[in-house]
Design a protein around this motif. Structure first.
Motif, mmCIF file in Angstrom:
data_model
loop_
_atom_site.group_PDB
_atom_site.id
_atom_site.type_symbol
_atom_site.label_atom_id
_atom_site.label_comp_id
_atom_site.label_asym_id
_atom_site.label_seq_id
_atom_site.Cartn_x
_atom_site.Cartn_y
_atom_site.Cartn_z
ATOM 1 N N ASP A 27 55.971 57.503 10.204
ATOM 2 C CA ASP A 27 56.239 56.406 9.281
ATOM 3 C C ASP A 27 55.203 56.310 8.167
ATOM 4 N N ASP A 28 54.318 57.285 8.083
ATOM 5 C CA ASP A 28 53.241 57.235 7.095
ATOM 6 C C ASP A 28 53.565 58.002 5.827
ATOM 7 N N ALA A 29 54.832 58.397 5.656
ATOM 8 C CA ALA A 29 55.305 59.015 4.416
ATOM 9 C C ALA A 29 56.697 58.474 4.115
ATOM 10 N N VAL A 30 56.918 58.092 2.872
ATOM 11 C CA VAL A 30 58.205 57.542 2.436
ATOM 12 C C VAL A 30 58.688 58.350 1.234
ATOM 13 N N ARG A 31 59.946 58.815 1.290
ATOM 14 C CA ARG A 31 60.546 59.564 0.186
ATOM 15 C C ARG A 31 61.586 58.690 -0.503
ATOM 16 N N ALA A 39 59.875 48.669 4.425
ATOM 17 C CA ALA A 39 58.563 48.202 4.859
ATOM 18 C C ALA A 39 57.515 49.300 4.686
ATOM 19 N N LEU A 40 56.388 48.930 4.100
ATOM 20 C CA LEU A 40 55.241 49.822 4.014
ATOM 21 C C LEU A 40 54.112 49.215 4.840
ATOM 22 N N ALA A 41 53.522 50.005 5.713
ATOM 23 C CA ALA A 41 52.410 49.519 6.516
ATOM 24 C C ALA A 41 51.250 49.115 5.609
ATOM 25 N N GLU A 42 50.421 48.211 6.111
ATOM 26 C CA GLU A 42 49.257 47.805 5.332
ATOM 27 C C GLU A 42 48.333 48.989 5.085
ATOM 28 N N GLY A 43 47.846 49.078 3.865
ATOM 29 C CA GLY A 43 46.916 50.147 3.531
ATOM 30 C C GLY A 43 47.099 50.590 2.092
ATOM 31 N N ARG A 44 46.536 51.741 1.787
ATOM 32 C CA ARG A 44 46.616 52.322 0.447
ATOM 33 C C ARG A 44 47.495 53.568 0.513
ATOM 34 N N TRP A 45 48.504 53.620 -0.359
ATOM 35 C CA TRP A 45 49.480 54.700 -0.375
ATOM 36 C C TRP A 45 49.315 55.511 -1.654
ATOM 37 N N ASN A 46 49.111 56.811 -1.513
ATOM 38 C CA ASN A 46 49.043 57.709 -2.661
ATOM 39 C C ASN A 46 50.449 58.079 -3.114
ATOM 40 N N ALA A 47 50.640 58.240 -4.417
ATOM 41 C CA ALA A 47 51.956 58.521 -4.985
ATOM 42 C C ALA A 47 52.026 59.957 -5.513
ATOM 43 N N LEU A 65 50.643 57.265 3.218
ATOM 44 C CA LEU A 65 49.606 56.338 3.636
ATOM 45 C C LEU A 65 48.289 57.078 3.784
ATOM 46 N N ARG A 66 47.273 56.632 3.086
ATOM 47 C CA ARG A 66 45.986 57.309 3.131
ATOM 48 C C ARG A 66 45.386 57.192 4.534
ATOM 49 N N GLY A 67 45.056 58.330 5.121
ATOM 50 C CA GLY A 67 44.508 58.353 6.467
ATOM 51 C C GLY A 67 45.552 58.351 7.564
#
Length: 325
Positions: A91-95, A115-123, A84-86
């Motif tokens: 819970d802000d990283a998912v593998r 579930a992914l929190a709202e926002g922009r996720w880098n891959a 998750l950016r920022g």
């Protein structure tokens, strides 16, 4: 409805989302003629770029297929990593485990139940080789199942993930997690106001249901009372519509360009729901869905009013000052 006359965004829009594409990467130093410099003798070869194709399903899941060099050694702990950016929480990283999927291909799956929190996720791709995870590049996105997506109206929580290419050319996901959710549909712009139709998920409209326009300037200020304009809803099952005249919001205009955020309150005393457009394949709608600015006569002069989508794809109304201000 698109027209060449559009309202101009102002600094108010910075409050809509702070996690936009702010991920500059230092490019290699160019050679004297502006081309890429040749590698130094004995220098290590740069790692091969990894590109991921994405396939979306109608339930909200995503499948990632990576193209990799044939001689790449895959460790059992290899994973596709979403960050998750920022974010800096647990819970802000998912593998997601990466496994073989044919010659030169690796696959990872993001189920709709994760579930992914709202926002922009880098891959990223972590190949389990002890090196830092590599930023992924976008491949082919098959998002046909997201077009005109229609979940069941009674769904308790709606998850939306749309892969996209950042302005720096990397793969990222835009994620929303909402329940209830008011999905905006057609928007009719007339000289007197705007008519919005849509569909409500996770709640049933009841007595006292209404739409609310909230002046963002007062909502963000503890010193000023919040200004809200309400209009009734027309309801047919989960479908809703309302008409918001421009005159009353325009009467509260003070200066510059002022946004009003649009909400739906399903019933008297119910928690309000942000109106947004999420159920399609467009990650950033602000520059794609554009609407004309209509003149609104007021005591302060002819203002301009019209709908727009924020950086988070939420629906809003903008009242702007007289042309030439």
């Amino acid at each position: 409805m698109t027209a060449p006359s559009r309202l101009t965004a102002t600094g108010h829009d910075t409050k809509e989302s702070s996690a936009i594409d702010q991920e500059p990467e230092a490019p290699d130093r160019p050679g004297p003629d502006g081309t890429e410099p040749p590698p130094e003798r004995g220098a290590a070869t740069a790692p091969a770029e990894l590109r991921a194709d994405c396939i979306a399903d109608s339930a909200g899941g995503l499948t990632f297929d990576l193209s990799v060099p044939g001689d790449l050694h895959l460790n059992w702990s290899a994973a596709l990593v979403l960050r998750l950016r920022g974010g800096d929480g647990a819970d802000d990283a998912v593998r997601l485990p990466l496994g073989p999927n044919g010659a030169g291909r690796l696959r990872a799956v993001l189920p709709s139940t994760v579930a992914l929190a709202e926002g922009r996720w880098n891959a990223y791709a972590d190949l389990g080789d002890g090196e830092d995870p590599r930023r992924l590049l976008p491949g082919i996105n098959d998002l046909r199942s997201l077009v005109d997506r229609r979940p069941l109206a009674g769904i308790g929580r709606l998850g939306v993930r749309i892969p996209y290419a950042t302005k720096f050319g990397n793969l990222a996901l835009r994620s929303w997690l909402r329940g209830p959710h008011a999905e905006a549909g057609d928007i009719l712009v007339t000289p007197d106001g705007m008519t919005v139709s849509g569909r409500l998920y996770g709640a049933a409209p009841a007595a006292g249901a209404r739409a609310e326009a909230r002046l963002r300037r007062t909502a963000a200020s503890a010193a000023a009372p919040a200004v809200t304009v309400t209009v009734p809803l027309t309801v047919e099952g989960p479908e809703f519509s309302f008409t918001l005249p421009y005159a009353e919001p325009a009467g509260h205009w003070e200066d510059g360009s002022e946004p009003w955020d649009l909400w739906l309150r399903p019933a008297e005393g119910a928690r309000p729901v942000r109106i947004a457009r999420l159920l399609d394949d467009v990650a950033d709608k602000k520059q794609v869905f554009t609407y004309p600015a209509m003149p609104v006569p007021t005591a302060a002069g002819d203002l301009r009013a019209g709908p727009y989508y924020t950086l988070d794809n939420d629906l809003a109304l903008r009242i702007a000052g007289p042309a030439g201000d």
